[in-house]
Design an enzyme around this catalytic site. Sequence first.
Site, PDB file in Angstrom:
ATOM      1  N   HIS A   1      -6.988   0.624  -0.694  1.00  0.00           N
ATOM      2  CA  HIS A   1      -6.288  -0.361  -1.525  1.00  0.00           C
ATOM      3  C   HIS A   1      -7.296  -1.477  -1.773  1.00  0.00           C
ATOM      4  O   HIS A   1      -7.667  -2.211  -0.867  1.00  0.00           O
ATOM      5  CB  HIS A   1      -5.044  -0.868  -0.802  1.00  0.00           C
TER       6      HIS A   1
ATOM      7  N   GLU B   1       0.982   9.803  -5.393  1.00  0.00           N
ATOM      8  CA  GLU B   1       1.593  11.099  -5.105  1.00  0.00           C
ATOM      9  C   GLU B   1       2.433  11.589  -6.284  1.00  0.00           C
ATOM     10  O   GLU B   1       2.412  12.780  -6.621  1.00  0.00           O
ATOM     11  CB  GLU B   1       2.455  11.030  -3.844  1.00  0.00           C
TER      12      GLU B   1
ATOM     13  N   THR C   1       0.816  -1.215   0.000  1.00  0.00           N
ATOM     14  CA  THR C   1       0.000   0.000   0.000  1.00  0.00           C
ATOM     15  C   THR C   1       0.853   1.270   0.000  1.00  0.00           C
ATOM     16  O   THR C   1       0.544   2.199  -0.759  1.00  0.00           O
ATOM     17  CB  THR C   1      -0.981  -0.015   1.189  1.00  0.00           C
TER      18      THR C   1
END
Length: 132
Positions: free
Chosen positions: A70, A44, A36
């Site tokens: 996730h 990002e 994750t």
Amino acid sequence: MRPIPVGAKGTYMLRVTPAHLANQFKDVSLPQVFATPMMVTAMENAALNAVRDYLDAGESAVGTGVNVRHLAATPVGHQVTAVAEVTKVDGRHIEFKVSARDETEEIGNGTHERMVVDMARLDQRLKAKKRP
């Protein structure tokens, strides 16, 4: 910083290697699947790519918030593609819708926030925190 339009998009792709797996990255008892934190990193990077062309010299955009799920496991060898879309701009604060897919399905989605910073000013603040 030049005006950042709502709807600006960025992508980031990576091929999952053993170094990206939860059992290598965090704990050996975890399954051999994409971790994750690595999915968040891809998201990002997609967000930074969405705004990179609007930043002036000496500026960057640092992450300030992440809220993601996730949804599906991804094994070694798959390509992961993360996409970020600007949903709101308030001064230096930018909000994004983010998602990630492997070659089969969506593996994650959520929201992300970044703040445009002056790198010289940030460097000064970090130097002030430096321990003797």
